[in-house]
Design a protein around this motif. Structure first.
Motif, PDB file in Angstrom:
ATOM      1  N   GLY A1269       0.816  -1.219   0.000  1.00 37.81           N
ATOM      2  CA  GLY A1269       0.000   0.000   0.000  1.00 37.81           C
ATOM      3  C   GLY A1269       0.840   1.256   0.000  1.00 37.81           C
ATOM      4  O   GLY A1269       0.568   2.208  -0.733  1.00 37.81           O
ATOM      5  N   PHE A1270       1.902   1.281   0.829  1.00 39.43           N
ATOM      6  CA  PHE A1270       2.736   2.479   0.919  1.00 39.43           C
ATOM      7  C   PHE A1270       3.569   2.652  -0.346  1.00 39.43           C
ATOM      8  O   PHE A1270       3.771   3.762  -0.834  1.00 39.43           O
ATOM      9  N   ALA A1271       4.061   1.537  -0.896  1.00 37.23           N
ATOM     10  CA  ALA A1271       4.831   1.602  -2.141  1.00 37.23           C
ATOM     11  C   ALA A1271       3.959   2.182  -3.258  1.00 37.23           C
ATOM     12  O   ALA A1271       4.408   3.037  -4.039  1.00 37.23           O
ATOM     13  N   LEU A1272       2.709   1.716  -3.341  1.00 37.71           N
ATOM     14  CA  LEU A1272       1.802   2.225  -4.365  1.00 37.71           C
ATOM     15  C   LEU A1272       1.559   3.723  -4.178  1.00 37.71           C
ATOM     16  O   LEU A1272       1.548   4.497  -5.139  1.00 37.71           O
ATOM     17  N   LEU A1273       1.381   4.146  -2.924  1.00 34.26           N
ATOM     18  CA  LEU A1273       1.137   5.557  -2.624  1.00 34.26           C
ATOM     19  C   LEU A1273       2.306   6.412  -3.114  1.00 34.26           C
ATOM     20  O   LEU A1273       2.111   7.481  -3.707  1.00 34.26           O
ATOM     21  N   LEU A1274       3.521   5.955  -2.878  1.00 32.08           N
ATOM     22  CA  LEU A1274       4.713   6.704  -3.302  1.00 32.08           C
ATOM     23  C   LEU A1274       4.857   6.703  -4.826  1.00 32.08           C
ATOM     24  O   LEU A1274       5.283   7.694  -5.423  1.00 32.08           O
ATOM     25  N   LEU A1275       4.511   5.587  -5.458  1.00 29.68           N
ATOM     26  CA  LEU A1275       4.555   5.516  -6.928  1.00 29.68           C
ATOM     27  C   LEU A1275       3.478   6.417  -7.548  1.00 29.68           C
ATOM     28  O   LEU A1275       3.714   7.077  -8.564  1.00 29.68           O
ATOM     29  N   GLU A1276       2.302   6.448  -6.937  1.00 27.96           N
ATOM     30  CA  GLU A1276       1.244   7.344  -7.419  1.00 27.96           C
ATOM     31  C   GLU A1276       1.690   8.797  -7.314  1.00 27.96           C
ATOM     32  O   GLU A1276       1.385   9.615  -8.187  1.00 27.96           O
ATOM     33  N   ALA A1277       2.408   9.116  -6.247  1.00 30.62           N
ATOM     34  CA  ALA A1277       2.936  10.478  -6.088  1.00 30.62           C
ATOM     35  C   ALA A1277       3.894  10.809  -7.226  1.00 30.62           C
ATOM     36  O   ALA A1277       3.880  11.921  -7.767  1.00 30.62           O
TER      37      ALA A1277
END
Length: 1755
Positions: A1269-1277
Motif C-alpha cells: 500500500g505504501f509503495a503504491l502511494l509513493l509511486l502514485e505520487a
C-alpha cells in the motif's frame, strides 16, 4: 366507457390544443388505421414510444379502441386484446392519473402532482403524465372526478406554476417515425391528423427517407420532382423499397448531397487532416479555414475526414472537431440547413433570409453557391435539396441570383485556393480537390514547393470521367440498375487498395474505362457469389468467417450465406448464434415493489441499493457489453452513459476499467490488446475482481473475445487462451469465491447466474430486472406522532389552507413538501433536534414561500417575464423588513418599485437610448444617426449591442423598449444587424452551452470561449453600468456579490473592469474621438426630461456626410484586405504570399489587435500601406523575439506567452527578451521558472541503511522493504507529479514506458495510469474535454481522498499541474483557472490528522508529502531525493531529533528491576526491553501530537516496569492476555486499584470479577441464538437458518454481529468460539467462513495496507478497507454489547478512550445516535421491522439456564 369524440379544439393557457390523446396510427401508404399496440407489434413504433403513447392514453381518457371508437379501462383493453397483457401493469400505474393515488398519510385520493411530491410517482414519469393531461383534456382532479384548468389546479394544490417548460429533455421521449424526430407530447399532437369518421387523433406514419435533419415522405420527394410518378407508385404499392430508391444516384444526391470539401490532403505525406486542425497548425489561413467550415455547416454537416464521421455544429464542438471560438459563426451558417427565423418567427430559407437582409448578401451568396455546388439548394422545411426549378417555384431562388452565380467574374468567388492563391467559386475549388479512396470524401489538396503529386488521392478530372460512365449491373444490391462506374467503385464491393489500384492504372494508361468496367462487374459478381457477410457484434461488425473460426456457425451455413440461400436475418434468428453475437441480457435495472422500474444508479441514489452492490451490478453491465437504461430501453458505452446521466461521474473510472473486459486491456509490455482472463494472468486486475466479471460474462452468453467483438464457446476460449480448466473449475464451484454478487433482499452472496435466476423480465422491454422486496426507508409514523401533529393547529395566510382550521399534520403531509423534505423533518423531530414550534415555523415558511411565488400580486416584472418577492428576498434585492411588509400587505408592488435600488435591479438604469443634437435638441435613435452618417456603422452597432445586452432596443422618440425581434419588425435597425444583436441579447436571455445544453450567463460563455473576450467584456461592462450583471435564468440585474456567488463574475474580471486604461474602453465618443468605458459614456449623456432616458449629446452639423465617403463597411474592408497579398520572408508563412486579411487573423495577432487594426482601416484612420507595414513589422519582431521560442514542459512545449499568461514571468521580463537583454533559454534555467517547468522533484526511491543500497519503490515492495500500500502511494505520487523514476539509472518514464522497462509491475499499472492523469488530464465524460485533477475530483471522477493526496504531492513538488499547458502554476493562477480553490489550498498547505496520508517508515509517524520530503536525502551522484530506511538491530531506534533530546533531557528515579536506585533518562527507559516497540511508538506519537505530557509518559513507563518486575498475573482479554497497566491506561481500573494490584493487596482474579472490569474484558451480550416460543426449543442462528426460521440474510448479519463482538456462540452447549473453532465444530457452515472471518477482524484487528500496523474497525472504515454500511453495523453491535474493541490490547474501551485512540469520532457518534439513520442494519423477523442491534437486543429474552441472550421466534 362510451364512445366519445375527443377532437374538439379548445383554448387553454394561451395555445390551441386538442382534447384527446394520440388514439392510434394512420398508415399513409395503406390508408389504414391501426392501434398503437398493433403498430408496436408490427415494429412501426419503437417499444419506448409505444408504451409512452399508451400511458398517455391511460393517463387522460383510458385506452382507445379504434375499431369500436371506445375508451376502455386498462383491464378491459387487455381483456379485449386492444393491448397485450405484457403492458397491463405499467398501464394500470399510468391510469392512476385519472383514478387517483392513495395518500400514504391521509388515505385520501390525490393527483399525479401530489403523488410526485410524495415519491409515489418518479418525477420524470410524473412530468410526462402531467404534460399529456395539460395537452389534452386538462389536469385531473381525483376528488372532484373531473378535468380542470391549470390555473384552477394551481389554486387547489394539484399543480405548481412553471413546473413544465418546452425545453425539458425529460418530456422528449416520443419518436415520430415519419419525421425521425424525438418530440414532447404537445408537439407530437401537432403532427397528428383528425380521423374524419371518429374525430380521433391519429399519428400519420409514412414511408420515410432520411433527410439532412429529419425524415422525408415519398409524397414530398414526388412533389419536389426528386422521384417520378412510377417510382412513387412502386413505393406506395410495395413494389420497391426506400433502400432501393436510395441507391438511385439522383435521389441520393438530393437527400445526402454530393459532399462538401471535408478536409485537406497533404499530398507529400498522403495525410488527411480536418480543416480546423489545419488552421490550428498554421497550414491553412484562418480566413480560408473559416469559409470552408462555414460551407460545411451550410451544406449539411461538419465532417471529420480522418474518422469519416459527420456531425452537427454542436456535436462537432463536443467531439473537438472545431473549437469554441468559431462555434457561433458556424451555428449561424448552419441555419442555411435548419432555416432562419424571420421577425414573425417563420422558418425561412437562406435565399429568403438574404432577401430580407437578415444576412449579409456576400455571405449568403457564398453559402448558396456552396449548396448548389454540392447537390442543390436546401429546403429547411423538408430537410433536403431541391432541383433548381422547384427551388424557383418555392421562392428559395430567383433569376437575378441565378445570373449572379453564373457570372464567374462576380462576387461569387468567395473561396480561396491556398496553392495558387486565387479566389474561386466553391464549384471551381471542388474541381481542384481530390477524393480520398478510403472514404470517398472530397479533400482540398496542399502541394509542397516541389508540387509533388505522387499520392493515393484521386483527382477531380478522373472522378468525373468515372462518374459519367454508366454501367448496367446484374448482381448485388445494384442488380437491374444503371449506375455510374464511380458509384460502383466507391461502394462496399471494393476496398481502398482496390480503388487505388484501378485509378493508378487508369492514370498510368495501363487500363482504359472499358476494361475497368468489365473488371468491376466481374469482381462484383465474384463478390456476391463469395460474399463476406457481416453481422453486428458487441461493439464492432463480425464477419461470417470469424463466426466459422469461432465454431459458432458451420462451413455449410457459410456456403448458404455466400450463395444467398440464407440471409444474416435467418442466421441471427437462430438463438444459438445470436447469443454469441449479442449475449443474453445482464441485470438491466431494479423493479420496485410498486412496479416502478429504475436504473441501478437511481436505486443507489434513492438508498434502495448499497453503493457497493450498485457498483458491482454496473460493473457487470459494463463487462458484458453496455450500461443499460431500463426505462428508455437504451444501451450505452460507459462514457455515453455518463453523458445521458444513466450513471454518475463518480463511477466513470471504475466502469471504464470494467468495460475493458469487452473492448480489451492493453498489455503494457507490448501494447497488444488482451482479454479479461489474460489481464488477470498478467496481474493487470485483481483476481477476485476478474473472476466476478468473467463469471458475469459466462452467465450472459459466454466469454467475450475483445479483438473480434463477440462471445465464444468455452473450447474456443481455451484455444485462444482466454480461459483455462483451472478457472473453469473455480467458476463451477458454487461455494467458492465466485459468489461475488449480493442479493439485497436476502443478504446472500450469490453468483451472477444465481442472481439472474431471481430476476424478472420486463414484459414491455424484455429486459431483466432485479425485483426489490418492500423495505421502507421512511420514518415510521406511529399514532403518537400523528396525534401530536394533529393536536397542533396552525394559521396559514396563503394558499389552499388559508382561513382553514389546519393542523400541523395536514400541512406536513400536503403536497407543499417534497417527500425528502418531509422525511428529513420527521427524523429531526423524532431525534429531538427540533421542537414542534421550530418544525411548525419551517413548514409554514415552505408553504408560504411556494404560495407567494405563485401569487401574481406578489410578482414583479423583470427584463423578461416576472420574478416573485421570494426570489427578490433570496437575492438580497429586498431586505427582511421590506419583504415582511410586502407579505403582510403593508407595502404594495408599486411602493417597492418606487425604491431606486430595487427598480434598478429589476428594470435596470437607462442605457444610452439615442442621441440629442445640440443646440437644436433634436432627438435621434442610434440607427437613424447611423443612416444620416452622424455615427459610423461600427459605433452604432456597439451602442445597439449594449442596448440589447442590457435589456432592450430603445426608441427614444416613442419611449419604447423592444426585444431584438420586435425591434426588427419596427425597423429600429437594419436587418444586417439582426444576427449580431440577437447574439448580444443572449447576455440577457442566456447562451446555450453546446457541451451540456444548459443555459449559461455572458461571463460563463466568455469563459468557455463561446464569445470573444473583448466583446464579452464590453457587454458585461455595459450591464454593470446600467444596474448590475444580468442573471439569464431570472432575467434581472444582480448585486455584485450575488453575481460572484453564482459564478457570473470573478475577481480577475473585476480587476480588468476597474482598470480604466484597460481594454474595457470598448466604446467610442463620436464627439471627442476618444475610446471610453460605457460608464464614462453614460456620464457624458444628458437625461431627456420627457422620458428620463439618457441621450448622448452631439453638436448639430451643418452638413451630414455620407457614411460611404468616410468609412468602409465591414464587408468592403474584408474584400479589400483579401485582395491584397503580402510576401512574407520569415516564420510559418516564410516564402508565401498571404492575403492581408489572413495575416491579420493569424496567431501573430491577438483578438483585440485584430479588431483594432480592422477598425482603424475601416474608419480610414490608417491607409492600406501603413497597415501592411504594421503587419510585417509585428511578424518580424515576434519571429526575432525570444518570446516566440518554446521549452519542454512536463509533457509538451511551453512558450514564453504561456508563462506570461500564467503569471510565472511578468511584462518586464518579456520586454527584456524582446530587447535582447535576456534569452529564453537562460530565463528557463532561473528559479522559480525552472520549478514551474520541471518541478522540484518527487521522492525517487529509498536508500537502505546501513548498506546504503538504493532501491526503487516497486523493488522495495517486492523485497518486503515497504508494504504494498505504501509503495503504491509513493509511486502514485511520482506518476501524479510527472514521471515514474528509476533511481539507479536516473531515468524518468511515463507509466507505460515504466511498465515496458519493468520499473513497475503489471499489478500497479492501472492505478498508476489513473494517477498519471493528474499530469496529462482526465477525460470529462460529459463533454469529452480534458480536465484537471481538481476538476475531476469535483466531478467525482476520482475519489476526494485520493484526489487531495495527489494535489498535495503536486503542491509539495512545485505547484499544481496545468494538464493543457503541461507546466505547474502559481497557486493564485491555479485557483483562477479552476484547478484549485482557496479552501482546499489552505487545507493542503497545513494538513492535519487524516489529511496526512504519508508516513515515515522508520518512526511510523503520519506526515504530509512535504514532511516526508524533508526527511529525505539527496543522492550525491544523481541529485534525486531518496527516502532513508533504517534496517538496523532490534535495539536501534530513532525518531525526530527534538523528541529524542526532550526525552534524554528528562531524568527520574525508577525503583524497580534493573533501574533500582538509579537515575535514568526517559529515553533510556523507553529503549529498554521493558517497553515494546509498539508501545514506544504509541507513546512518542501521543507526545508529538500533544495528547500526553512527559510526566504522564514517566507515570506510564513506571507502571509497566513495576508491573513486569512484580510478576503480576495477567488478565484474560478477548483473544490474549491484558496487563494491569493496559487496564489503567484504558481507564478501566483506577490508579489506586493498580497500586493495590502491584503491591499484591488484591489479586487479578478478584479484579476480573468486578462488573466494571469484566464488561470490558470479555462479557458480551450479543444475540446468541433463537428460542422457538411455541416449543421452548433453543437453537443456534445457523440452525434456525437451515430450518427456514430465519432468512439467510438475517442469519448472516446476526452471526457477523457475534463474530464482531467477540465470539461465535453455541447457545445449546453454552460455548463461545472463534470463527475457525465454530466452523470446525459445525456451529456455522463452511460457506460463511470467509464472511465471518472478515467480521471477526473487528476483534482481532485489520492490517493497514500502508504501514502494516494493526488498526481498529473504525480506522479500517475510515481508510475504506470495509464498506461503510457494513462497518457501521458492526460498530453499533460492539457499542450495544459493552463498548468498542481495541484490537491491539484485545479488550473493550470506554467511549472517551476510544475517542482518544482514534477508534471513534463525533461524526460517527452522531450517526449511531440517530435511530432513524442507516444504523438500522438488523431485522426483527417477528414484526418485519428494521432495527438497531440495541433495539433488537431489547426485544430478546435471557435464557435462565445459560444467561445467554436469545431472540424469541413466534412461529
Amino acid at each position: 366507457m362510451d364512445s366519445v369524440n375527443l377532437c374538439t379544439v379548445t383554448k387553454e393557457n394561451g395555445f390551441s390544443q386538442p382534447c384527446g390523446p394520440v388514439a392510434g396510427i394512420f398508415l399513409e401508404k395503406a390508408k389504414e388505421k391501426i392501434t398503437v399496440y398493433e403498430a408496436f407489434k408490427k415494429r412501426l413504433l419503437k417499444p419506448g414510444t409505444a408504451l409512452a403513447l399508451l400511458e398517455a392514453q391511460a393517463a387522460t381518457v383510458g385506452i382507445v379502441d379504434l375499431v369500436n371508437n371506445r375508451m376502455l379501462a386498462v383491464a378491459d383493453a387487455v381483456k379485449d386484446g386492444v393491448v397485450g397483457p405484457e403492458m397491463k401493469e405499467k398501464l394500470l400505474i399510468a391510469s392512476k392519473a385519472i383514478t387517483g393515488y392513495v395518500d400514504p398519510y391521509t388515505g385520501q385520493m390525490i393527483s399525479v402532482y401530489q403523488a410526485m411530491q410524495k415519491d409515489l410517482v418518479p418525477r420524470e414519469y410524473g412530468l410526462r403524465l402531467l404534460e399529456a393531461q395539460i395537452a389534452t383534456k386538462g389536469l385531473f382532479d381525483p376528488l372532484e372526478r373531473k378535468n380542470i384548468s391549470v390555473d384552477h389546479a394551481i389554486q387547489k394544490g394539484i399543480y405548481e406554476k412553471g413546473l413544465l417548460s418546452d425545453e425539458m429533455s425529460e418530456l422528449k421521449v416520443f419518436y415520430n417515425p415519419g419525421t425521425q424526430e424525438t418530440l414532447d407530447y404537445r408537439n407530437l399532437l401537432d403532427k397528428c391528423i383528425v380521423d374524419s369518421d371518429t374525430g380521433l387523433l391519429l399519428l400519420p406514419v409514412s414511408t420515410a427517407f432520411r433527410g439532412l435533419r429529419k425524415g422525408i415522405s415519398s409524397s414530398e420527394l414526388f412533389e419536389s420532382n426528386i422521384i417520378d410518378k412510377k417510382t412513387y407508385d412502386d413505393l406506395e404499392n410495395g413494389k420497391t423499397t426506400t433502400q432501393d430508391v436510395m441507391l438511385l444516384e439522383t435521389v441520393k444526391e438530393f437527400l445526402e448531397g454530393k459532399g462538401s470539401i471535408a478536409g485537406i490532403a497533404i499530398l507529400s505525406s498522403n495525410q488527411r487532416m480536418s480543416i480546423y486542425q489545419a488552421m490550428k497548425q498554421g497550414i491553412l489561413m484562418p480566413g480560408t479555414s473559416l469559409v470552408l467550415l462555414e460551407a460545411q455547416a451550410a451544406t449539411g454537416f461538419m465532417i471529420d475526414p480522418v474518422n469519416n464521421k459527420k456531425y452537427t455544429v454542436d456535436e462537432a464542438l463536443r467531439h473537438k472537431l472545431i473549437g469554441p471560438e468559431i462555434h457561433a459563426k458556424l451555428r449561424s451558417s448552419e441555419k442555411a440547413v435548419n432555416g432562419y427565423k424571420d421577425p414573425y418567427w417563420e422558418t425561412i430559407s437562406l435565399f429568403q433570409a438574404m432577401s430580407k437582409d437578415l444576412i449579409v448578401k456576400e455571405h449568403g451568396i457564398r453559402l448558396l453557391e456552396a449548396q448548389i455546388a454540392t447537390g442543390g439548394i436546401i429546403d429547411p422545411i423538408y430537410s433536403h435539396r431541391l432541383p433548381i426549378e422547384v427551388a424557383f417555384k418555392r421562392g428559395y431562388f430567383d433569376e437575378d441570383l441565378n445570373k449572379i452565380l453564373e457570372d464567374a467574374g462576380d462576387d461569387t468567388k468567395g473561396f480561396f485556393d491556398p496553392n495558387t492563391e486565387e479566389n474561386l467559386s466553391y464549384l471551381q475549388l471542388m474541381e481542384r480537390c481530390v477524393t480520398d479512396p478510403a472514404t470517398g470524401l472530397c479533400l482540398l489538396p496542399l502541394y509542397d514547393k516541389t508540387n509533388t503529386t505522387n499520392s493515393s488521392f484521386i483527382d477531380y478530372k478522373t472522378k468525373m470521367i468515372f462518374k459519367e460512365e454508366k454501367v448496367k449491373v446484374l448482381y448485388g444490391k445494384y442488380a437491374g440498375m444503371t449506375v455510374s462506374l464511380w458509384e460502383l467503385l466507391m461502394s462496399e464491393f471494393f476496398d481502398e487498395s482496390q480503388r487505388q489500384d484501378f485509378f493508378q492504372k487508369y492514370k498510368d494508361g495501363k487500363l482504359n474505362i472499358k476494361t475497368i468496367t468489365e473488371m468491376v462487374l466481374k469482381l462484383i459478381e465474384k463478390s456476391v457469389k463469395t460474399t463476406e457477410v457481416v453481422f453486428e457484434g458487441i461493439r464492432e461488425n463480425v464477419t461470417a468467417e470469424q463466426l466459422v473460426t469461432a465454431d459458432i456457425i458451420s462451413e455449410e451455413v457459410l456456403e448458404d450465406l455466400k450463395k444467398g440461400k440464407k440471409t444474416v436475418k435467418d442466421i441471427t434468428e437462430d438463438e444459438n448464434v445470436n447469443v454469441y453475437l449479442k449475449g443474453k441480457d445482464s441485470i438491466a435495472g431494479i423493479l420496485l415493489p410498486d412496479s416502478q422500474v429504475i436504473t441501478i444508479y437511481q436505486a443507489k441514489q434513492k438508498g434502495k441499493l448499497l453503493p457497493g452492490t450498485a457498483l458491482i451490478l454496473l460493473e457487470a453491465q459494463a463487462a458484458t457489453g453496455f450500461i443499460i437504461d431500463p426505462i428508455g430501453n437504451r444501451k450505452f458505452s460507459v462514457d455515453d452513459a455518463v453523458k445521458a446521466k444513466i450513471i454518475g461521474p463518480e463511477y466513470c473510472q471504475k466502469l471504464r476499467s470494467a468495460e475493458k473486459a469487452v473492448t480489451g486491456y492493453k498489455n503494457p509490455n507490448n501494447g497488444k490488446t488482451i482479454s479479461l482472463f489474460q489481464a488477470m494472468q498478467n496481474d493487470l486486475i485483481l483476481k477476485e475482481h476478474g473472476i466476478r466479471l468473467l463469471e458475469a460474462q459466462i452467465a450472459t452468453g459466454g466469454i467475450i473475445d475483445p479483438i473480434n467483438s463477440h462471445r465464444i464457446p468455452v473450447h474456443v476460449a481455451y484455444d485462444r487462451m482466454y480461459f483455462d480448466r483451472e478457472m473453469n473449475e473455480i467458476l463451477s464451484d458454487p461455494s467458492d469465491d465466485t459468489k461475488g454478487f449480493f442479493d439485497p433482499n436476502t443478504h446472500e452472496n450469490l453468483t451472477y447466474l444465481q442472481l439472474l435466476d431471481r430476476c424478472v423480465t420486463d414484459p414491455s422491454t424484455g429486459l431483466v430486472l432485479l425485483p426489490l422486496t418492500s423495505k421502507s426507508k421512511k420514518t415510521n409514523q406511529d399514532d403518537s406522532l400523528r396525534e401530536t401533529f394533529k393536536a397542533k393547529t396552525v394559521d396559514i395566510k396563503h394558499g389552499r389552507f388559508k382561513g382553514k382550521h389546519a393542523t400541523l399534520w395536514d400541512l406536513i403531509s400536503s403536497e407543499y413538501l417534497s417527500e425528502d423534505k418531509r422525511q428529513e423533518l420527521f427524523k429531526l423531530f423524532r431525534s429531538r433536534q427540533i421542537t414542534i414550534e421550530q418544525l411548525t415555523v419551517t413548514v409554514v415558511e415552505i408553504i408560504e414561500t411556494k404560495e407567494i411565488k405563485q401569487q401574481k400580486g406578489l410578482s414583479f416584472a423583470v427584463l423578461r417575464g416576472e420574478i416573485s418577492a421570494v426570489d427578490l428576498h433570496e437575492l438580497g434585492i429586498v431586505d427582511d423588513k421590506m419583504y415582511a411588509s410586502l407579505i403582510e400587505g403593508k407595502m404594495t408592488n408599486t411602493d417597492v418599485l418606487k425604491i431606486d435600488s430595487v427598480r434598478s435591479f429589476l428594470q435596470g438604469k437607462s442605457c444610452i437610448a439615442g442621441l440629442i443634437l445640440q443646440p437644436s435638441n433634436k432627438k435621434l435613435s442610434i440607427y437613424e444617426a447611423q443612416k444620416m452618417g452622424i455615427l459610423t456603422p461600427g459605433t452604432a452597432l456597439c451602442l445597439l449591442e449594449a442596448q440589447a445586452a442590457t435589456g432592450f432596443i430603445v426608441d427614444p422618440l416613442k419611449n419604447q423598449k423592444l426585444t431584438v425581434e420586435q425591434a426588427l419588425k419596427e425597423n429600429k435597425f437594419s436587418p444586417q444587424m439582426y444576427e449580431k444583436l440577437l447574439s448580444a441579447e443572449k447576455a440577457v436571455t442566456g447562451y446555450t452551452d453546446p457541451y451540456t445544453g444548459q443555459k449559461i450567463s455572458l461571463f460563463q460563455a466568455m469563459k468557455k470561449d463561446l464569445i470573444i473576450k473583448s466583446h464579452g467584456i464590453r457587454l458585461l461592462e455595459a450591464q454593470i453600468a446600467t444596474g448590475g450583471i444580468i442573471d439569464p435564468l431570472k432575467c434581472l440585474h444582480l448585486p455584485l456579490e450575488v453575481a460572484f456567488k453564482k459564478g457570473y463574475f470573478d475577481a480577475e474580471l473585476n480587476r480588468i473592469l476597474e482598470d480604466p486604461t484597460d481594454d474595457t474602453r470598448g466604446f467610442f465618443d463620436p464627439k471627442t474621438k476618444e475610446n471610453l468605458t460605457y460608464m464614462e459614456m453614460l456620464s457624458r449623456c444628458v437625461k431627456d426630461e420627457e422620458t428620463g432616458l439618457l441621450l448622448l449629446p452631439l453638436n448639430d452639423t451643418p452638413k451630414l456626410v455620407s457614411v460611404k465617403q468616410i468609412t468602409y463597411t465591414e464587408m468592403e474592408s474584408k474584400q479589400e484586405l483579401e485582395k491584397e497579398f503580402v510576401k512574407i520572408s520569415m516564420g510559418r508563412y516564410s516564402g508565401k504570399s498571404v492575403s492581408l486579411w489572413d495575416l491579420i487573423h493569424s496567431s501573430y495577432f491577438t483578438e483585440d489587435q485584430q479588431l483594432e487594426l480592422i477598425e482603424k482601416y475601416r474608419t480610414r484612420q490608417i491607409t492600406k500601406s501603413t497597415l501592411i507595414t504594421l503587419v510585417i513589422s509585428t511578424i518580424e519582431k515576434l519571429e526575432k523575439s525570444e518570446v516566440s521560442k518554446t521549452v519542454m514542459g512536463i509533457r509538451k512545449n511551453v512558450s514564453a506567452q504561456q508563462l506570461l499568461d500564467s503569471d510565472i514571468i511578468d511584462g518586464d521580463t518579456v520586454k527584456k527578451m524582446n530587447d535582447g537583454k535576456l534569452t529564453f533559454d537562460a530565463l528557463t534555467q532561473e528559479e522559480p521558472i525552472k520549478r514551474y517547468l520541471k518541478g522540484t522533484g518527487s521522492i525517487a526511491g529509498i536508500k537502505v541503511y546501513p548498506t546504503q543500497e538504493v532501491v526503487s519503490f516497486y523493488e522495495a515492495k517486492e523485497k518486503d522493504l515497504l508494504t504494498p500500500g505504501f509503495a503504491l502511494l509513493l509511486l502514485e505520487a511520482q506518476a501524479a507529479t510527472g514521471w515514474i523514476i528509476d533511481p539507479n539509472k536516473n531515468k524518468f518514464y511515463s507509466v507505460d514506458e515504466a511498465a515496458k522497462e519493468k520499473v513497475i509491475g503489471p499489478d500497479v499499472h492501472e492505478q498508476l495510469l489513473s494517477a498519471e492523469r493528474a499530469v496529462t488530464g482526465y477525460k470529462d465524460p460529459f463533454t469529452d474535454a480534458t480536465i484537471s485533477l481538481f476538476e475531476a475530483m469535483n466531478e467525482q471522477l476520482i475519489e476526494k481522498r485520493a484526489g487531495l493526496c495527489l494535489l498535495e504531492t503536486q503542491i509539495a513538488t512545485g505547484g499544481i499541474i496545468d494538464p493543457y499547458q503541461s507546466h505547474r502554476l502559481p497557486a493564485h493562477v491555479a485557483i483562477m483557472r479552476g484547478y484549485l480553490d482557496e479552501k482546499t489550498h489552505k487545507e493542503l498547505l497545513t494538513p492535519t490528522g487524516d489529511a496526512m496520508r504519508f508516513f515515515d517508515p522508520n518512526t511510523k509517524e503520519n506526515l504530509s508529502y512535504n514532511g516526508l520530503i524533508s526527511r529525505c536525502e539527496k543522492d550525491p551522484k544523481t541529485g534525486l531525493l531518496l527516502l532513508k530506511l533504517n534496517k538496523e538491530g532490534p535495539n536501534e531506534f530513532h525518531t525526530e531529533k527534538q523528541v529524542e533530546l526532550a526525552f534524554q533531557g528528562r531524568s527520574f528515579k525508577l525503583n524497580a528491576g534493573q533501574f533500582k536506585n538509579k537515575d535514568m533518562t526517559l529515553w533510556e527507559v523507553l529503549l529498554s526491553e521493558y517497553i515494546s516497540n509498539e508501545k514506544r511508538e504509541q507513546l512518542i506519537q501521543q507526545y508529538r501530537t500533544g495528547a500526553i505530557t512527559i510526566e504522564k509518559i514517566i507515570e506510564t513507563v513506571t507502571v509497566i516496569v513495576t508491573e513486569q518486575e512484580s510478576k503480576q498475573k495477567k488478565f484474560y482479554g478477548l483473544r490474549k492476555q491484558v496487563s494491569a497497566s493496559q487496564l489503567f491506561e484504558s481507564k478501566i481500573i483506577s490508579k489506586e486499584l493498580l497500586i493495590k494490584l502491584l503491591r499484591g493487596e488484591i489479586t487479578a482474579d478478584k479484579v476480573s470479577e468486578m462488573e466494571s472490569v469484566q464488561k470490558y474484558l470479555g462479557a458480551t451480550k450479543s444475540i446468541a441464538g433463537v428460542k422457538i416460543e411455541s416449543t421452548g426449543q433453543v437453537m443456534s442462528i445457523y440452525e434456525a437458518k437451515g430450518k427456514g426460521l430465519l432468512t439467510p440474510g438475517t442469519s448472516l448479519v446476526l452471526l457477523e454481529a457475534q463474530a464482531a463482538t467477540g465470539f461465535v456462540i453455541d447457545p445449546v452447549n453454552n460455548k463461545k468460539l472463534s470463527v475457525e473453532e465454530a466452523v470446525a465444530q459445525r456451529v456455522v457452515g463452511n460457506e460463511w467462513k470467509n464472511k465471518l472471518l472478515s467480521a471477526e477482524r473487528a476483534v482481532t484487528g485489520y492490517k493497514d495496507p500502508y504501514t502494516g500496523n494493526t488498526i481498529s474497525l473504525f480506522q479500517a472504515l475510515k481508510k475504506d478497507l470495509i464498506v461503510k454500511d457494513h462497518g457501521i453495523r458492526l460498530l453499533e453491535a460492539q457499542i450495544a454489547t459493552g463498548g468498542i474493541i481495541d484490537p491491539v490490547h484485545s479488550h473493550r474501551v470506554p467511549v472517551q478512550v476510544a475517542y482518544k485512540r482514534g477508534f471513534f469520532d463525533e461524526e460517527m457518534n452522531q450517526i449511531l445516535s440517530d435511530p432513524d439513520d442507516d444504523t438500522k442494519g438488523f431485522f426483527d423477523p417477528n414484526t418485519q421491522e428494521n432495527l438497531t442491534y440495541l433495539q433488537l437486543i431489547e426485544r430478546c429474552i435471557t435464557d435462565p439456564v445459560t444467561g445467554l441472550c436469545l431472540l424469541s421466534l413466534q412461529k
